[in-house]
Design a protein around this motif. Structure first.
Motif, PDB file in Angstrom:
ATOM      1  N   ARG A 185       0.856  -1.190   0.000  1.00 37.64           N
ATOM      2  CA  ARG A 185       0.000   0.000   0.000  1.00 37.64           C
ATOM      3  C   ARG A 185       0.885   1.231   0.000  1.00 37.64           C
ATOM      4  NH1 ARG A 185      -3.056  -2.719  -2.097  1.00 37.64           N
ATOM      5  NH2 ARG A 185      -4.643  -3.931  -1.077  1.00 37.64           N
ATOM      6  N   LEU A 186       0.611   2.122  -0.927  1.00 34.22           N
ATOM      7  CA  LEU A 186       1.364   3.363  -1.049  1.00 34.22           C
ATOM      8  C   LEU A 186       0.541   4.488  -0.453  1.00 34.22           C
ATOM      9  CD1 LEU A 186       3.833   4.878  -2.195  1.00 34.22           C
ATOM     10  CD2 LEU A 186       2.545   5.122  -4.323  1.00 34.22           C
ATOM     11  N   VAL A 187       1.119   5.203   0.500  1.00 35.66           N
ATOM     12  CA  VAL A 187       0.448   6.320   1.155  1.00 35.66           C
ATOM     13  C   VAL A 187       1.226   7.588   0.818  1.00 35.66           C
ATOM     14  CG1 VAL A 187      -0.302   7.309   3.345  1.00 35.66           C
ATOM     15  CG2 VAL A 187      -0.319   4.826   3.035  1.00 35.66           C
ATOM     16  N   LEU A 188       0.572   8.506   0.131  1.00 32.87           N
ATOM     17  CA  LEU A 188       1.181   9.791  -0.212  1.00 32.87           C
ATOM     18  C   LEU A 188       0.564  10.850   0.676  1.00 32.87           C
ATOM     19  CD1 LEU A 188       0.996   9.558  -4.104  1.00 32.87           C
ATOM     20  CD2 LEU A 188       2.894   8.906  -2.626  1.00 32.87           C
ATOM     21  N   MET A 189       1.416  11.633   1.314  1.00 38.35           N
ATOM     22  CA  MET A 189       0.903  12.659   2.229  1.00 38.35           C
ATOM     23  C   MET A 189       1.425  14.026   1.826  1.00 38.35           C
ATOM     24  SD  MET A 189       1.023  10.703   5.917  1.00 38.35           S
ATOM     25  CE  MET A 189       2.671  11.183   6.213  1.00 38.35           C
ATOM     26  N   SER A 190       0.543  15.009   1.932  1.00 38.30           N
ATOM     27  CA  SER A 190       0.909  16.380   1.617  1.00 38.30           C
ATOM     28  C   SER A 190      -0.214  17.295   2.065  1.00 38.30           C
ATOM     29  CB  SER A 190       1.130  16.536   0.120  1.00 38.30           C
ATOM     30  OG  SER A 190       1.303  17.887  -0.200  1.00 38.30           O
ATOM     31  N   ALA A 191       0.165  18.472   2.517  1.00 32.31           N
ATOM     32  CA  ALA A 191      -0.844  19.452   2.914  1.00 32.31           C
ATOM     33  C   ALA A 191      -1.414  20.177   1.701  1.00 32.31           C
ATOM     34  CB  ALA A 191      -0.238  20.461   3.883  1.00 32.31           C
ATOM     35  N   THR A 192      -0.683  20.197   0.603  1.00 30.26           N
ATOM     36  CA  THR A 192      -1.118  20.968  -0.569  1.00 30.26           C
ATOM     37  C   THR A 192      -1.128  20.134  -1.838  1.00 30.26           C
ATOM     38  OG1 THR A 192       1.139  21.671  -0.996  1.00 30.26           O
ATOM     39  CG2 THR A 192      -0.192  23.109   0.392  1.00 30.26           C
ATOM     40  N   MET A 193      -1.316  18.856  -1.721  1.00 26.82           N
ATOM     41  CA  MET A 193      -1.196  17.957  -2.864  1.00 26.82           C
ATOM     42  C   MET A 193      -2.410  18.025  -3.784  1.00 26.82           C
ATOM     43  SD  MET A 193      -0.420  13.908  -2.754  1.00 26.82           S
ATOM     44  CE  MET A 193      -2.002  13.359  -2.184  1.00 26.82           C
ATOM     45  N   ALA A 194      -2.157  17.911  -5.068  1.00 25.98           N
ATOM     46  CA  ALA A 194      -3.223  17.768  -6.058  1.00 25.98           C
ATOM     47  C   ALA A 194      -3.572  16.282  -6.117  1.00 25.98           C
ATOM     48  CB  ALA A 194      -2.754  18.282  -7.409  1.00 25.98           C
ATOM     49  N   ALA A 195      -4.481  15.868  -5.253  1.00 24.34           N
ATOM     50  CA  ALA A 195      -4.772  14.446  -5.061  1.00 24.34           C
ATOM     51  C   ALA A 195      -5.260  13.765  -6.333  1.00 24.34           C
ATOM     52  CB  ALA A 195      -5.791  14.279  -3.943  1.00 24.34           C
ATOM     53  N   SER A 196      -6.079  14.425  -7.111  1.00 28.82           N
ATOM     54  CA  SER A 196      -6.610  13.790  -8.318  1.00 28.82           C
ATOM     55  C   SER A 196      -5.503  13.516  -9.334  1.00 28.82           C
ATOM     56  CB  SER A 196      -7.714  14.641  -8.934  1.00 28.82           C
ATOM     57  OG  SER A 196      -7.204  15.916  -9.285  1.00 28.82           O
ATOM     58  N   LEU A 197      -4.511  14.390  -9.412  1.00 24.06           N
ATOM     59  CA  LEU A 197      -3.381  14.193 -10.318  1.00 24.06           C
ATOM     60  C   LEU A 197      -2.605  12.922  -9.948  1.00 24.06           C
ATOM     61  CD1 LEU A 197      -1.523  15.361 -12.600  1.00 24.06           C
ATOM     62  CD2 LEU A 197      -0.243  16.444 -10.745  1.00 24.06           C
ATOM     63  N   TYR A 198      -2.313  12.746  -8.667  1.00 23.98           N
ATOM     64  CA  TYR A 198      -1.587  11.556  -8.221  1.00 23.98           C
ATOM     65  C   TYR A 198      -2.446  10.306  -8.339  1.00 23.98           C
ATOM     66  CZ  TYR A 198       2.389  14.242  -6.659  1.00 23.98           C
ATOM     67  OH  TYR A 198       3.510  15.038  -6.629  1.00 23.98           O
TER      68      TYR A 198
END
Length: 101
Positions: A54-67
């Protein structure tokens, strides 16, 4: 915990290292750099060869739909709301006045 550069080298040269892992967490993924972009590419390849990880990407300002599109995830991203607290700025000059220095 590793640096982005070390994780890139590990994934590029020894992807079998992740055979015994269930999750890979990348924080501050929005900080775009060559290492981060290569890490995302290698993680995408890792997901093909290790479908249970499972890959967990974390960010306060991430463009989630792009990733989400990049990694081809069928599930929508999880957004965790943030509670903001008021901030009051103090300057050295103000502090000196309030302390009567």
């Amino acid at each position: 915990f590793t640096t982005t550069g070390y994780c890139v080298r590990l994934l590029a040269n020894h992807p079998e290292f992740f055979d015994s892992h269930t999750h890979l967490i990348i924080d501050e993924v929005h900080e775009r750099s060559v290492d981060t972009d290569i890490l995302c590419l290698l993680c995408r390849r890792l997901l093909v060869t290790h479908p249970t990880i499972r890959l967990v990407l974390m960010s306060a300002t991430m463009a989630a739909s792009l990733y989400s599109q990049y990694f081809g995830t069928p599930e929508p991203p999880i957004h965790v709301g943030a509670r903001r607290f008021p901030i009051k700025e103090y300057f050295v000059e103000d502090l000196a006045k309030s302390l009567k220095l």
